[in-house]
Design a protein around this motif. Sequence first.
Motif, PDB file in Angstrom:
ATOM      1  N   GLY A   1       0.774  -1.237   0.000  1.00 49.03           N
ATOM      2  CA  GLY A   1       0.000   0.000   0.000  1.00 49.03           C
ATOM      3  C   GLY A   1       0.803   1.283   0.000  1.00 49.03           C
ATOM      4  N   PHE A   2       1.998   1.269  -0.588  1.00 46.71           N
ATOM      5  CA  PHE A   2       2.795   2.496  -0.624  1.00 46.71           C
ATOM      6  C   PHE A   2       2.163   3.517  -1.556  1.00 46.71           C
ATOM      7  CE2 PHE A   2       6.381   4.867  -2.699  1.00 46.71           C
ATOM      8  CZ  PHE A   2       6.669   5.675  -1.615  1.00 46.71           C
ATOM      9  N   ASN A   3       1.915   4.716  -1.036  1.00 49.55           N
ATOM     10  CA  ASN A   3       1.402   5.831  -1.831  1.00 49.55           C
ATOM     11  C   ASN A   3       2.348   7.001  -1.622  1.00 49.55           C
ATOM     12  OD1 ASN A   3      -1.395   6.512  -3.307  1.00 49.55           O
ATOM     13  ND2 ASN A   3      -0.645   8.374  -2.313  1.00 49.55           N
ATOM     14  N   GLY A   4       3.223   7.220  -2.591  1.00 49.69           N
ATOM     15  CA  GLY A   4       4.205   8.277  -2.394  1.00 49.69           C
ATOM     16  C   GLY A   4       5.266   8.299  -3.462  1.00 49.69           C
ATOM     17  N   ALA A   5       6.439   8.824  -3.091  1.00 54.98           N
ATOM     18  CA  ALA A   5       7.543   8.981  -4.038  1.00 54.98           C
ATOM     19  C   ALA A   5       8.849   8.624  -3.350  1.00 54.98           C
ATOM     20  CB  ALA A   5       7.598  10.422  -4.544  1.00 54.98           C
ATOM     21  N   TYR A   6       9.804   8.135  -4.138  1.00 56.72           N
ATOM     22  CA  TYR A   6      11.139   7.920  -3.593  1.00 56.72           C
ATOM     23  C   TYR A   6      12.193   8.299  -4.620  1.00 56.72           C
ATOM     24  CZ  TYR A   6      11.015   3.316  -6.004  1.00 56.72           C
ATOM     25  OH  TYR A   6      10.914   2.302  -6.924  1.00 56.72           O
ATOM     26  N   LEU A   7      13.368   8.614  -4.110  1.00 60.42           N
ATOM     27  CA  LEU A   7      14.496   9.010  -4.942  1.00 60.42           C
ATOM     28  C   LEU A   7      15.770   8.552  -4.253  1.00 60.42           C
ATOM     29  CD1 LEU A   7      15.060  12.462  -6.649  1.00 60.42           C
ATOM     30  CD2 LEU A   7      16.858  11.463  -5.243  1.00 60.42           C
ATOM     31  N   VAL A   8      16.673   7.963  -5.032  1.00 56.96           N
ATOM     32  CA  VAL A   8      17.993   7.579  -4.549  1.00 56.96           C
ATOM     33  C   VAL A   8      19.018   8.250  -5.454  1.00 56.96           C
ATOM     34  CG1 VAL A   8      19.557   5.670  -3.994  1.00 56.96           C
ATOM     35  CG2 VAL A   8      17.073   5.351  -3.781  1.00 56.96           C
ATOM     36  N   ALA A   9      20.023   8.879  -4.862  1.00 54.77           N
ATOM     37  CA  ALA A   9      21.006   9.623  -5.654  1.00 54.77           C
ATOM     38  C   ALA A   9      22.417   9.360  -5.158  1.00 54.77           C
ATOM     39  CB  ALA A   9      20.711  11.124  -5.598  1.00 54.77           C
ATOM     40  N   LYS A  10      23.362   9.529  -6.056  1.00 57.00           N
ATOM     41  CA  LYS A  10      24.794   9.406  -5.737  1.00 57.00           C
ATOM     42  C   LYS A  10      25.528  10.545  -6.421  1.00 57.00           C
ATOM     43  CE  LYS A  10      28.589   6.999  -4.415  1.00 57.00           C
ATOM     44  NZ  LYS A  10      29.590   8.027  -4.681  1.00 57.00           N
ATOM     45  N   ASP A  11      26.308  11.303  -5.639  1.00 58.77           N
ATOM     46  CA  ASP A  11      27.043  12.448  -6.195  1.00 58.77           C
ATOM     47  C   ASP A  11      26.109  13.434  -6.889  1.00 58.77           C
ATOM     48  OD1 ASP A  11      29.547  11.449  -5.332  1.00 58.77           O
ATOM     49  OD2 ASP A  11      29.596  10.113  -7.062  1.00 58.77           O
ATOM     50  N   GLY A  12      24.901  13.572  -6.369  1.00 59.61           N
ATOM     51  CA  GLY A  12      23.952  14.519  -6.935  1.00 59.61           C
ATOM     52  C   GLY A  12      23.191  14.015  -8.139  1.00 59.61           C
ATOM     53  N   ALA A  13      23.540  12.825  -8.641  1.00 59.09           N
ATOM     54  CA  ALA A  13      22.855  12.253  -9.806  1.00 59.09           C
ATOM     55  C   ALA A  13      21.797  11.266  -9.342  1.00 59.09           C
ATOM     56  CB  ALA A  13      23.852  11.550 -10.717  1.00 59.09           C
ATOM     57  N   ILE A  14      20.604  11.383  -9.881  1.00 56.89           N
ATOM     58  CA  ILE A  14      19.510  10.483  -9.525  1.00 56.89           C
ATOM     59  C   ILE A  14      19.777   9.115 -10.138  1.00 56.89           C
ATOM     60  CG2 ILE A  14      17.036  10.060  -9.675  1.00 56.89           C
ATOM     61  CD1 ILE A  14      16.679  13.108 -10.042  1.00 56.89           C
ATOM     62  N   ILE A  15      19.791   8.094  -9.296  1.00 57.75           N
ATOM     63  CA  ILE A  15      19.975   6.745  -9.821  1.00 57.75           C
ATOM     64  C   ILE A  15      18.699   5.921  -9.711  1.00 57.75           C
ATOM     65  CG2 ILE A  15      22.452   6.727  -9.447  1.00 57.75           C
ATOM     66  CD1 ILE A  15      22.025   5.081  -6.940  1.00 57.75           C
ATOM     67  N   ALA A  16      17.720   6.381  -8.926  1.00 62.25           N
ATOM     68  CA  ALA A  16      16.421   5.714  -8.867  1.00 62.25           C
ATOM     69  C   ALA A  16      15.368   6.724  -8.456  1.00 62.25           C
ATOM     70  CB  ALA A  16      16.449   4.556  -7.885  1.00 62.25           C
TER      71      ALA A  16
END
Length: 402
Positions: free
Chosen positions: A68-83
């Motif tokens: 039931g996840f309702n939302g957003a996620y972001l994973v980044a390395k060195d300022g670059a979005i990787i997910a």
Amino acid sequence: MKNRFIQILVLSAGLYSCHQKNHTAENIGKPKQSVLVSQVSAYADKATKERYASAINSFFEKNFGSRGFNGAYLVAKDGAIIAEEYNGYRDPVLKTSALGEHDAFHLASVSKTFTGMAILKLWQDGKLNLDDDLSVFFDKFPYPGTTVKMLLSHRSGLPNYTNFLEAYKWDKKKYVTNLDVLAALYSYHPPLQFSTGKRFTYCNTNYALLALIIEKVTGQSYHTYMEETFFKPLNMTDTYIFSQADFERSMPSFEWNNRKYGLEFMDLVYGDKNVYSTVRDLLKWDQAMYNGKLFSEQTLQAAFSGYSYEKAGQRNYGLGWRLTEVDNGKKIVYHNGWWHGNNTVFIRMPEEKATIIVLGNKYNRNIYHAKQLCDLFGDYKQSHNLFQESESENTMATGGSQ
């Protein structure tokens, strides 16, 4: 440099629009199997790329795939979005508007990172001292010996307004303001939780008062100061401080069973909560603490140092930031949030310049498991130690702000 990421390739507006339109009711609670993973530099081999993609996909599928996840996620390395992923709707009951990159979530206590850094910016600029007694800002403050630093580090011992207002029979038909919180300390004079400065106890009153100190020192509203000092300079165009006038346009929040929250009597207090933002704007906030333009190294060191060592363990609190200090010397700088149905996690690994952000507006405690992903970037010893800090330790009895 080896293992550095190049900037993520920017998706075209048309491609993004198409991605958003493809969200249907079938997507609710089940993120896509293919997480957006950026190109890696020539120094990263195929195995490294596959490791990032596999680990991130596996984590989010395990924790959110059918939960039931309702939302957003972001994973980044060195300022670059990787997910990056947006799953669900602004209103998971009506399902009329799919979530996208410009939808701002209530950050709950992740808001404290902004309040804390705002105070430290004023300290850096010589506008206040961290050891100033609160009587400098509030005449005859009824709890002598309380300092700015004690508020920042949750060592003040002050009573928590999310508890004592109800105990003193506050009229719930009247919305509480920050000035009401301050006035109640004078009029009710509720007892301290412990002797001032003696130990750590998480308390939202501390950050409601820090917001008032910002206003006292700058002569501006908290809202204006944050906008002019942080949001505009960092191009955080989707970030704002909530006020009653924003209620209709702001992202609603929901309990796990889809019960919708309305505007409640403590919802207008700011500083401890009430920053609304997006995963991409939070990445900008994360990056602002690397380039030296806003904050000096001395300021960052003060923010990210622990101040409470009465009890043994890895968990500590800096000045506006939670800390996990691992036995091998590594440190996770982060903050969680919970207010009504909003759950938020903002995790920084300064050594690797890696960032994990998860925001949700439908209560889902699995969001706090995001800390396990830290081991993707370094030896943080989190993947075998589920992030299960007790809710009684991190939240208030009112469903309060972590």
